[in-house]
Enzyme design. Structure first.
Site, PDB file in Angstrom:
ATOM      1  N   SER A 209    -109.633 -51.478 -52.727  1.00 59.62           N
ATOM      2  CA  SER A 209    -109.583 -51.519 -51.199  1.00 59.62           C
ATOM      3  C   SER A 209    -109.409 -52.991 -50.323  1.00 59.62           C
ATOM      4  O   SER A 209    -108.206 -53.467 -50.984  1.00 59.62           O
ATOM      5  CB  SER A 209    -111.038 -51.039 -50.832  1.00 59.62           C
ATOM      6  OG  SER A 209    -110.516 -50.424 -49.611  1.00 59.62           O
ATOM      7  N   ASP A 434    -104.059 -41.588 -52.372  1.00 54.91           N
ATOM      8  CA  ASP A 434    -105.192 -42.196 -52.079  1.00 54.91           C
ATOM      9  C   ASP A 434    -105.304 -41.797 -50.664  1.00 54.91           C
ATOM     10  O   ASP A 434    -104.004 -42.781 -50.294  1.00 54.91           O
ATOM     11  CB  ASP A 434    -105.600 -43.406 -52.603  1.00 54.91           C
ATOM     12  CG  ASP A 434    -106.223 -44.180 -51.797  1.00 54.91           C
ATOM     13  OD1 ASP A 434    -107.509 -43.626 -51.155  1.00 54.91           O
ATOM     14  OD2 ASP A 434    -106.045 -45.228 -52.180  1.00 54.91           O
ATOM     15  N   HIS A 463    -110.612 -43.326 -54.211  1.00 50.74           N
ATOM     16  CA  HIS A 463    -110.435 -44.446 -53.310  1.00 50.74           C
ATOM     17  C   HIS A 463    -111.387 -45.569 -54.108  1.00 50.74           C
ATOM     18  O   HIS A 463    -112.368 -45.310 -54.406  1.00 50.74           O
ATOM     19  CB  HIS A 463    -110.704 -44.890 -52.239  1.00 50.74           C
ATOM     20  CG  HIS A 463    -110.198 -45.198 -50.861  1.00 50.74           C
ATOM     21  ND1 HIS A 463    -109.086 -46.600 -51.037  1.00 50.74           N
ATOM     22  CD2 HIS A 463    -111.825 -46.397 -51.099  1.00 50.74           C
ATOM     23  CE1 HIS A 463    -109.860 -47.717 -50.927  1.00 50.74           C
ATOM     24  NE2 HIS A 463    -110.759 -48.019 -50.321  1.00 50.74           N
TER      25      HIS A 463
END
Length: 533
Positions: A209, A434, A463
Site C-alpha cells: 500500500s 484492488d 489489498h
C-alpha cells in the site's frame, strides 16, 4: 456553541507555515545524526525472540544535529549460520502511518523456515505514530461514534467542514514543529537511519500500500543501499493524492457491486434478493433506517448510524472474506430485526481506537506532498460528478480527506520523482481488482522502475495480495527473498496468477460473547489493514 467555519479557517491560517520543502532528489546523505539501537526484549509471550529499541533521529534531516525525535523499532533476529544470513529486511504495511511492529513475527511465519532464519526482520512505527516518540494526537475523539452523516444532502456538510477545519487547526496548534517533517521522504530517511544503526551496508524491503511509495522513495534516495525490494499493492508514483482518491471511489463501487452479485447468488442463505440491484437497494434501506434510528455500538461507545454503517461495508473492498459477515448483517437486520451482527461487525471492522491513530500522519503525508483544492465549492461540484457514478464510497472518502482543504501547510509540487536509476530489479505485486491501490498504480510503477518484474493477480481483489495462501504469489516472493530469483516472463507482465475463490456463503450466527468474535487470527481480519493506502 457552533464555531463559525470562517473563524476555524482563520485559526488554521494563523498558524500556517508557507509550505513544506519540495521533495527533490538528493545525493545519498552521509551524516544523519541518528543515535544507536539498544535492543531489549519486547516482552512478547508469543514471540519471545522479538527485540525492541528506540532510535533517535533528526527531526529535520537538513539540520541533522538539531532537534531529535525517536522511532520505535523491533526485530526478529536471524537464526541461520552467519554464512547463510542475508541481512535486514525492513517491513511497512502502509497507511500512511500504520504500525509495522506486528510484521516481523507475522511475515516470518508466512515463509519457509530457511528464509525466515536468513533475515533480520525489522518492523518500525513511522515518525510521530504509535510507539514512536512523540505520538502525535490531534483530536482523540475525532472518530467517535455517532459521526455526522457522510452523505451530502442530509444537512451535515457544515458540520463536516467545521470538524475538518477544527481538526487541522488542532493539529497545527499542538504539533506545528513536527507536521512538516512527517512526509514520505522523511520516513524514507528514517529507514536509512535504521540501516546505519543496524550496521548494514544494504537493506532489503517489503512494503504494501503506501509502503510501496515509501519503498520506492527510499530506493530513489539511496539506490546503492537496496539489496532486494518487494512492493505489494502499489500506489502510482506520479498521481496526486486527490486524484488517487477518486480512482479509489470508482474501484470501491465495482467491488461493492461484486459483493452484491455474490450475495444475490446466495439468496437461499441471506434472502436479500436474486439480483445485485435488489441487494444494493436493501443495503441503502438499512442505511436509511440507521439514519432515522441509530443503534448502540456496545462495547464500543456511541451509536451506529449511517456513517459507521458505511465504514463496515467499505472494508469489504480490502478483504472479500468479510462478505459472509457483511451479508449476515443485512440479512439479520432486514429479515430478523436483529442488530447483533451489525454490532459485532462494527466492533470487528470499524470501531475507532483510543485516539485518532495514524490519522495525523496520514494527513501530514497526503495534504503536504501535493497541492489540494482549498475551495469547498470546487470539492462539492467535483465530488458530485464522482458520486453520480460511484455513490457507495465517494462522500465517505471525501470527508475522510477533507482536512487537506484546511491543512496548515500548502502542498508541495508533488512526490519525489521515481526513476529507478541505480536500483536492483524490484519485484512488484498487483491485483487487477484492488480498490484501495488500483491496478493503474502497479502499471505506472513498473514503467517507472526499469528492470522491475510485475506479477499480476488477474481477478484478484485483496489489498496487499501476499500471504493469503496463494502459492503462485507467495512462492514467487519466497524465491526472490531466498536467492534473488525473479519471474522469467519477458512480457510487460512477468507472471500472472489466479485469484482466490469467493468465500462460501454462510449465515454467521451471533455468539453471546462479542470478544470471541474479534480476533486478529481470523482470516477475515487482516493484521494491520490500513483504511485507505
Amino acid at each position: 456553541m457552533k464555531v463559525p467555519l470562517a473563524l476555524l479557517t482563520a485559526v488554521v491560517a494563523a498558524v500556517a507555515l508557507t509550505g513544506a520543502a519540495p521533495a527533490t532528489a538528493a545525493p545519498e546523505l552521509q551524516d544523519t545524526g541518528q543515535g544507536r539501537l539498544e535492543w531489549a526484549s519486547c516482552g512478547d509471550q508469543d514471540t519471545p525472540a522479538l527485540q525492541c529499541a528506540m532510535l533517535e533521529v533528526p527531526l529535520d534531516y537538513e539540520h541533522p544535529h538539531g532537534r531529535t525525535i525517536k522511532i520505535k523499532v523491533n526485530r526478529l533476529p536471524a537464526t541461520a549460520p552467519e554464512a547463510q544470513r542475508q541481512g535486514p529486511i525492513l517491513l511497512n504495511p502502509g497507511g500512511p502511518g500504520n504500525s509495522g511492529l506486528w510484521m516481523p513475527a507475522y511475515v516470518a511465519s508466512k515463509v519457509p523456515a530457511d528464509v525466515a532464519a536468513a533475515y533480520d526482520w525489522i518492523g518500525f512505527d513511522p515518525r510521530g505514530t504509535n510507539g514512536s516518540d512523540p505520538h502525535v494526537v490531534c483530536d482523540p475523539h475525532y472518530f467517535d461514534a455517532e459521526r455526522p452523516d457522510y452523505q451530502v444532502g442530509h444537512g451535515t456538510e457544515q458540520a463536516w467542514l467545521q470538524r475538518a477545519a477544527k481538526y487541522s487547526a488542532d493539529c497545527a496548534a499542538g504539533w506545528s514543529w513536527i507536521l512538516p517533517h512527517m512526509t514520505t521522504v522523511d520516513n524514507a530517511r528514517d529507514m536509512d537511519s535504521i540501516r546505519r544503526a543496524l550496521g548494514a551496508q544494504k537493506i532489503s524491503f517489503y512494503g504494501g500500500s503506501w509502503g510501496t511509495s515509501l519503498g520506492s522513495t527510499y530506493g530513489q534516495l539511496f539506490p546503492s543501499r537496496v539489496r532486494r525490494m518487494v512492493l505489494d499493492s502499489i500506489v502510482g508514483p506520479t498521481i496526486s493524492w486527490y486524484d488517487h482518491n477518486i480512482l479509489q471511489d470508482k474501484e470501491h463501487e465495482r467491488r461493492f457491486r461484486a459483493f452484491a452479485e455474490w450475495a444475490a447468488k446466495a439468496d437461499s442463505v441471506y434472502h436479500l434478493g436474486t439480483d445485485a440491484d435488489t441487494v444494493i437497494k436493501k443495503y441503502y434501506a438499512v442505511e436509511d433506517s440507521l439514519r432515522a434510528k441509530p443503534v448502540p455500538a456496545t462495547p464500543a461507545p456511541g451509536m451506529i448510524g449511517p456513517s459507521e454503517f458505511e465504514d463496515i461495508f467499505y472494508s469489504g473492498g480490502y478483504n472479500f472474506l468479510r462478505w459472509p459477515r457483511m451479508a449476515t448483517v443485512l440479512s439479520a437486520y432486514l429479515t430478523k430485526d436483529d442488530p447483533r451482527p451489525l454490532n459485532i461487525a462494527y466492533n470487528r471492522y470499524a470501531a475507532p481506537g483510543a485516539d485518532d491513530g495514524a490519522f495525523p500522519n496520514y494527513n501530514a503525508v497526503q495534504c503536504t506532498e501535493n497541492a489540494w483544492p482549498r475551495d469547498w465549492e470546487f470539492w462539492k461540484a467535483d465530488q458530485a460528478k464522482v458520486n453520480a457514478v460511484a455513490p457507495f464510497y465517494t462522500y465517505n472518502n471525501m470527508w475522510y480527506n477533507a482536512a487537506c482543504m484546511f491543512w496548515p501547510y500548502n502542498g508541495g509540487p508533488g512526490r519525489l520523482k521515481i526513476t529507478g536509476r541505480g536500483l536492483p530489479p524490484v519485484l512488484l505485486f498487483q491485483a487487477t481488482e484492488d480498490p484501495a491501490t488500483p491496478y493503474e498504480g502497479g502499471v505506472a510503477m513498473h514503467k517507472a522502475l526499469p528492470g522491475s518484474k510485475l506479477v499480476v493477480q488477474n481477478g484478484g481483489s485483496f489489498h496487499e495480495i501476499l500471504f493469503h495462501d496463494n502459492p503462485c504469489l507467495d512462492d514467487t516472493f519466497v524465491a526472490y527473498l531466498r536467492d534473488g530469483t525473479l519471474p522469467s516472463g519477458n512480457g510487460f507482465i512477468a507472471k500472472t496468477c489466479a485469484p482466490e475463490p469467493d468465500p462460501t456463503p454462510v449465515y454467521i450466527e451471533p455468539t453471546p460473547a462479542l470478544k470471541a468474535q474479534v480476533s486478529g487470527t481470523d482470516r477475515d481480519v487482516t493484521p494491520g489493514t490500513p483504511r485507505l493506502h
